[in-house]
Design a protein around this motif. Structure first.
Motif, PDB file in Angstrom:
ATOM      1  N   LEU A  59       0.832  -1.200   0.000  1.00  0.00           N
ATOM      2  CA  LEU A  59       0.000   0.000   0.000  1.00  0.00           C
ATOM      3  C   LEU A  59       0.875   1.261   0.000  1.00  0.00           C
ATOM      4  O   LEU A  59       0.580   2.235  -0.702  1.00  0.00           O
ATOM      5  CB  LEU A  59      -0.916  -0.025   1.226  1.00  0.00           C
ATOM      6  N   ILE A  60       1.939   1.217   0.759  1.00  0.00           N
ATOM      7  CA  ILE A  60       2.886   2.350   0.802  1.00  0.00           C
ATOM      8  C   ILE A  60       3.520   2.560  -0.574  1.00  0.00           C
ATOM      9  O   ILE A  60       3.614   3.690  -1.064  1.00  0.00           O
ATOM     10  CB  ILE A  60       3.969   2.105   1.867  1.00  0.00           C
ATOM     11  N   HIS A  61       3.931   1.459  -1.226  1.00  0.00           N
ATOM     12  CA  HIS A  61       4.548   1.564  -2.554  1.00  0.00           C
ATOM     13  C   HIS A  61       3.564   2.147  -3.572  1.00  0.00           C
ATOM     14  O   HIS A  61       3.948   2.961  -4.424  1.00  0.00           O
ATOM     15  CB  HIS A  61       5.041   0.191  -3.027  1.00  0.00           C
ATOM     16  N   ASP A  62       2.306   1.733  -3.490  1.00  0.00           N
ATOM     17  CA  ASP A  62       1.289   2.269  -4.409  1.00  0.00           C
ATOM     18  C   ASP A  62       1.119   3.773  -4.211  1.00  0.00           C
ATOM     19  O   ASP A  62       0.972   4.524  -5.189  1.00  0.00           O
ATOM     20  CB  ASP A  62      -0.050   1.566  -4.187  1.00  0.00           C
TER      21      ASP A  62
ATOM     22  N   SER B 103       3.714   8.337   5.936  1.00  0.00           N
ATOM     23  CA  SER B 103       4.308   8.442   7.268  1.00  0.00           C
ATOM     24  C   SER B 103       3.430   7.748   8.305  1.00  0.00           C
ATOM     25  O   SER B 103       3.930   7.045   9.196  1.00  0.00           O
ATOM     26  CB  SER B 103       4.498   9.920   7.628  1.00  0.00           C
ATOM     27  N   LEU B 104       2.121   7.925   8.193  1.00  0.00           N
ATOM     28  CA  LEU B 104       1.173   7.302   9.118  1.00  0.00           C
ATOM     29  C   LEU B 104       1.231   5.780   9.013  1.00  0.00           C
ATOM     30  O   LEU B 104       1.251   5.073  10.032  1.00  0.00           O
ATOM     31  CB  LEU B 104      -0.242   7.803   8.804  1.00  0.00           C
ATOM     32  N   LEU B 105       1.284   5.259   7.787  1.00  0.00           N
ATOM     33  CA  LEU B 105       1.335   3.806   7.585  1.00  0.00           C
ATOM     34  C   LEU B 105       2.637   3.217   8.124  1.00  0.00           C
ATOM     35  O   LEU B 105       2.645   2.114   8.694  1.00  0.00           O
ATOM     36  CB  LEU B 105       1.181   3.482   6.100  1.00  0.00           C
ATOM     37  N   ARG B 106       3.723   3.950   7.950  1.00  0.00           N
ATOM     38  CA  ARG B 106       4.998   3.464   8.490  1.00  0.00           C
ATOM     39  C   ARG B 106       4.981   3.436  10.014  1.00  0.00           C
ATOM     40  O   ARG B 106       5.576   2.551  10.634  1.00  0.00           O
ATOM     41  CB  ARG B 106       6.141   4.340   7.967  1.00  0.00           C
ATOM     42  N   GLN B 107       4.290   4.396  10.615  1.00  0.00           N
ATOM     43  CA  GLN B 107       4.146   4.394  12.076  1.00  0.00           C
ATOM     44  C   GLN B 107       3.359   3.170  12.529  1.00  0.00           C
ATOM     45  O   GLN B 107       3.682   2.566  13.561  1.00  0.00           O
ATOM     46  CB  GLN B 107       3.443   5.672  12.530  1.00  0.00           C
ATOM     47  N   VAL B 108       2.311   2.810  11.757  1.00  0.00           N
ATOM     48  CA  VAL B 108       1.518   1.623  12.087  1.00  0.00           C
ATOM     49  C   VAL B 108       2.401   0.377  12.036  1.00  0.00           C
ATOM     50  O   VAL B 108       2.349  -0.480  12.933  1.00  0.00           O
ATOM     51  CB  VAL B 108       0.327   1.479  11.115  1.00  0.00           C
ATOM     52  N   LEU B 109       3.237   0.284  10.992  1.00  0.00           N
ATOM     53  CA  LEU B 109       4.145  -0.867  10.879  1.00  0.00           C
ATOM     54  C   LEU B 109       5.166  -0.875  12.014  1.00  0.00           C
ATOM     55  O   LEU B 109       5.439  -1.927  12.612  1.00  0.00           O
ATOM     56  CB  LEU B 109       4.873  -0.823   9.536  1.00  0.00           C
ATOM     57  N   ASP B 110       5.744   0.289  12.316  1.00  0.00           N
ATOM     58  CA  ASP B 110       6.747   0.378  13.383  1.00  0.00           C
ATOM     59  C   ASP B 110       6.149  -0.006  14.735  1.00  0.00           C
ATOM     60  O   ASP B 110       6.798  -0.692  15.545  1.00  0.00           O
ATOM     61  CB  ASP B 110       7.319   1.792  13.455  1.00  0.00           C
ATOM     62  N   HIS B 111       4.919   0.441  14.968  1.00  0.00           N
ATOM     63  CA  HIS B 111       4.245   0.123  16.235  1.00  0.00           C
ATOM     64  C   HIS B 111       4.023  -1.369  16.342  1.00  0.00           C
ATOM     65  O   HIS B 111       4.210  -1.978  17.404  1.00  0.00           O
ATOM     66  CB  HIS B 111       2.926   0.879  16.329  1.00  0.00           C
ATOM     67  N   ALA B 112       3.623  -1.998  15.220  1.00  0.00           N
ATOM     68  CA  ALA B 112       3.394  -3.442  15.231  1.00  0.00           C
ATOM     69  C   ALA B 112       4.703  -4.192  15.465  1.00  0.00           C
ATOM     70  O   ALA B 112       4.739  -5.177  16.213  1.00  0.00           O
ATOM     71  CB  ALA B 112       2.779  -3.865  13.899  1.00  0.00           C
ATOM     72  N   ASP B 113       5.800  -3.706  14.859  1.00  0.00           N
ATOM     73  CA  ASP B 113       7.105  -4.353  15.065  1.00  0.00           C
ATOM     74  C   ASP B 113       7.554  -4.238  16.522  1.00  0.00           C
ATOM     75  O   ASP B 113       8.081  -5.204  17.093  1.00  0.00           O
ATOM     76  CB  ASP B 113       8.145  -3.694  14.152  1.00  0.00           C
ATOM     77  N   SER B 114       7.346  -3.056  17.117  1.00  0.00           N
ATOM     78  CA  SER B 114       7.780  -2.856  18.510  1.00  0.00           C
ATOM     79  C   SER B 114       6.972  -3.729  19.473  1.00  0.00           C
ATOM     80  O   SER B 114       7.518  -4.224  20.465  1.00  0.00           O
ATOM     81  CB  SER B 114       7.637  -1.376  18.895  1.00  0.00           C
ATOM     82  N   ARG B 115       5.707  -3.954  19.160  1.00  0.00           N
ATOM     83  CA  ARG B 115       4.875  -4.812  20.012  1.00  0.00           C
ATOM     84  C   ARG B 115       5.327  -6.259  19.933  1.00  0.00           C
ATOM     85  O   ARG B 115       5.294  -6.998  20.921  1.00  0.00           O
ATOM     86  CB  ARG B 115       3.406  -4.683  19.617  1.00  0.00           C
ATOM     87  N   ARG B 116       5.749  -6.688  18.725  1.00  0.00           N
ATOM     88  CA  ARG B 116       6.220  -8.063  18.573  1.00  0.00           C
ATOM     89  C   ARG B 116       7.533  -8.310  19.310  1.00  0.00           C
ATOM     90  O   ARG B 116       7.823  -9.419  19.738  1.00  0.00           O
ATOM     91  CB  ARG B 116       6.403  -8.401  17.087  1.00  0.00           C
ATOM     92  N   MET B 117       8.314  -7.235  19.463  1.00  0.00           N
ATOM     93  CA  MET B 117       9.619  -7.364  20.128  1.00  0.00           C
ATOM     94  C   MET B 117       9.528  -7.360  21.640  1.00  0.00           C
ATOM     95  O   MET B 117      10.476  -7.734  22.338  1.00  0.00           O
ATOM     96  CB  MET B 117      10.543  -6.223  19.672  1.00  0.00           C
ATOM     97  N   VAL B 118       8.381  -6.930  22.169  1.00  0.00           N
ATOM     98  CA  VAL B 118       8.211  -6.875  23.630  1.00  0.00           C
ATOM     99  C   VAL B 118       8.029  -8.276  24.200  1.00  0.00           C
ATOM    100  O   VAL B 118       7.270  -9.063  23.669  1.00  0.00           O
ATOM    101  CB  VAL B 118       6.991  -5.980  23.985  1.00  0.00           C
TER     102      VAL B 118
END
Length: 211
Positions: free
Chosen positions: A179-182, A196-211
């Motif tokens: 979706l970001i590439h499109d 920027s908003l979509l990347r924040q969503v991805l970053d938030h999901a990555d940080s939650r998986r690392m906890v």
């Protein structure tokens, strides 16, 4: 005394500059106002034109996931959508009222405004249905409904954000990246802020998986 004289000179120069800028701004505003009212007067005298060949937005029921459920919120929005897609719709968001009258004549303004309002009602109902599906845990239906909204011209950042969250709930972060590439390749007027908003969503999901 020398410093007082320098201060007074500087103060006088500043006051002269400020006065000049105010006069300049006033002239610009006056000119813009005169141009606006000249266009508005022309628009209000523009004759009615044929609008029978305008490309109305056609939406089939099969494009929207209509789920049978006791959830009153979902059934309410489904009912709204079934009704609104029967009405003529046009996306006229790129036109101002004056532009609309200049392009199609003042006699068509009320009709075209109704077509545009129908389209906006359609998009709002789609978004509300998608969010109701999301709250109810119907992520496949929510995803398909958000995609329908974007396909038919929704530019709302919230629709992109919620679609990204649904993709993550479905375990498909690759779809968010796609979706970001499109968006990067497209001409969405707010693409930078949405990306920027979509990347924040991805970053938030990555940080939650690392906890």
């Amino acid at each position: 005394m020398k410093y007082i004289f320098v201060y007074l000179v500087c103060f006088c120069i500043f006051c002269a500059w400020l006065f000049y800028e105010q006069r300049k701004s006033s002239r610009i505003q006056k000119k813009a106002s005169e141009e606006f009212w000249a266009r508005e007067e022309l628009a209000n005298s523009t004759r009615k034109k044929d609008i029978s060949d305008l490309p109305l937005i056609q939406v089939e029921e099969g494009e929207i996931p209509f789920l049978e459920t006791p959830d009153e919120s979902i059934t309410n929005y489904i009912g709204q959508l079934r009704q609104i897609i029967k009405e003529p719709m046009l996306d006229l968001s790129d036109y101002s009222n004056t532009d609309l009258k200049l392009a199609y004549g003042v006699g068509n303004f009320k009709t075209l405004s109704e077509y545009d309002e129908n389209f906006n009602t359609f998009l709002v109902a789609l978004t509300n249905l998608a969010r109701s599906y999301e709250r109810g845990g119907y992520h496949e239906q929510a995803k398909d409904t958000y995609l329908t909204a974007l396909r038919h011209g929704s530019r709302r950042a919230g629709d992109y954000e919620e679609l990204a969250k649904v993709w993550l709930a479905l375990g498909r972060p690759d779809e968010v990246t796609s979706l970001i590439h499109d968006l990067e390749k497209g001409d969405h007027p707010r693409k930078d802020s949405i990306i920027s908003l979509l990347r924040q969503v991805l970053d938030h999901a990555d940080s939650r998986r690392m906890v």
